[in-house]
Design an enzyme around this catalytic site. Sequence first.
Site, PDB file in Angstrom:
ATOM      1  N   SER A 128      37.647  33.614  34.159  1.00  0.00           N
ATOM      2  CA  SER A 128      37.913  33.929  35.566  1.00  0.00           C
ATOM      3  C   SER A 128      38.231  32.675  36.378  1.00  0.00           C
ATOM      4  O   SER A 128      37.860  31.556  36.011  1.00  0.00           O
ATOM      5  CB  SER A 128      36.707  34.625  36.199  1.00  0.00           C
ATOM      6  OG  SER A 128      36.350  35.764  35.462  1.00  0.00           O
TER       7      SER A 128
HETATM    8  N1  SAH Z   1      32.994  36.190  32.330  1.00  0.00           N
HETATM    9  C1  SAH Z   1      34.094  35.685  31.507  1.00  0.00           C
HETATM   10  C2  SAH Z   1      35.431  36.284  31.880  1.00  0.00           C
HETATM   11  C3  SAH Z   1      35.521  37.627  31.409  1.00  0.00           C
HETATM   12  S1  SAH Z   1      37.080  38.410  31.222  1.00  0.00           S
HETATM   13  C4  SAH Z   1      34.181  34.193  31.523  1.00  0.00           C
HETATM   14  O1  SAH Z   1      33.438  33.536  32.259  1.00  0.00           O
HETATM   15  O2  SAH Z   1      34.978  33.640  30.748  1.00  0.00           O
HETATM   16  C5  SAH Z   1      36.395  40.015  30.887  1.00  0.00           C
HETATM   17  C6  SAH Z   1      35.721  40.154  29.560  1.00  0.00           C
HETATM   18  O3  SAH Z   1      35.150  41.469  29.526  1.00  0.00           O
HETATM   19  C7  SAH Z   1      36.663  40.078  28.377  1.00  0.00           C
HETATM   20  O4  SAH Z   1      36.211  39.106  27.478  1.00  0.00           O
HETATM   21  C8  SAH Z   1      36.611  41.482  27.780  1.00  0.00           C
HETATM   22  O5  SAH Z   1      36.747  41.500  26.367  1.00  0.00           O
HETATM   23  C9  SAH Z   1      35.234  41.940  28.211  1.00  0.00           C
HETATM   24  N2  SAH Z   1      35.025  43.398  28.219  1.00  0.00           N
HETATM   25  C10 SAH Z   1      35.900  44.373  28.546  1.00  0.00           C
HETATM   26  N3  SAH Z   1      35.325  45.590  28.440  1.00  0.00           N
HETATM   27  C11 SAH Z   1      34.033  45.367  28.045  1.00  0.00           C
HETATM   28  C12 SAH Z   1      32.935  46.222  27.746  1.00  0.00           C
HETATM   29  N4  SAH Z   1      33.028  47.560  27.839  1.00  0.00           N
HETATM   30  N5  SAH Z   1      31.774  45.668  27.362  1.00  0.00           N
HETATM   31  C13 SAH Z   1      31.645  44.308  27.251  1.00  0.00           C
HETATM   32  N6  SAH Z   1      32.659  43.446  27.504  1.00  0.00           N
HETATM   33  C14 SAH Z   1      33.845  43.960  27.910  1.00  0.00           C
END
Ligand code: SAH
Length: 226
Positions: free
Chosen positions: A67
């Site tokens: 993010s």
């Molecule tokens: N917090 C992260 C950015 C996340 S991007 C950072 O600091 O880098 C969003 C993430 O959510 C992705 O890695 C994606 O694979 C995950 N995601 C999407 N749906 C999800 C679910 N149902 N359960 C867990 N993770 C999920």
Amino acid sequence: MEDKAVLLREIAAEARACADWTGRPRLSARVAAAMEAVPRERFVPPGEMSLAYINAPLPIGHGQTISQPFIVAIMTELLDLTAESSVLEIGTGSGYQAAVLAEIARDIYSIEVIPELAAQAHENLQRCGYERVHLRVGDGHAGWAEHAPYDAIIVTAAAPVIPTALVDQLKAGGRMVIPIGLPGAGQMLTVVEKSASGEIRTKGVLPVAFVPMVHAPAPSGRPTIH
Ligand code: SAH
């Protein structure tokens, strides 16, 4: 690192600019210190390292992104964490947000649906010494019941509605920050508060653009990573 100082000033300026939306014109000292402390370059792919201190999201593979730093900062701010907080994160991604949370709170539990990203996040966090971040591969819609209830829950992927299990796993008096909306249709960063009596209040605070929270086909049964 000079770029980092510039980034921290940009985050402060963006917080001021968005204050009418968020109600938080300034980052608290503990969130500012956490943003300063975490080496973001250790959470981006090697080819993106030179861009680590730009206020933008970056690709981390598998169609996912780390993010934008301002968003990480303001979401952390909106959780009102203390050194005693127990926090659940949905969407570990690179592990960067989890590291920022770990600079402030006591225990961090984070769930990632893509196993390869969870493994990379584990490596990133270990290398930087974040021992109090516990990772698990799975579908975050179900939360992580074993360690519930949580003082704070942060969801870093967008959902059309607030997942019920996450509301259930939030402590009375706790706060959740989650982007609500369909991809491409406009999402609203939403603060969910659970009162002492268990009443739920929600408030949209900022238009945002997150990757969608996906539904995993079945529980993976994979063990906790650490
Ligand atoms: N917090 C992260 C950015 C996340 S991007 C950072 O600091 O880098 C969003 C993430 O959510 C992705 O890695 C994606 O694979 C995950 N995601 C999407 N749906 C999800 C679910 N149902 N359960 C867990 N993770 C999920």
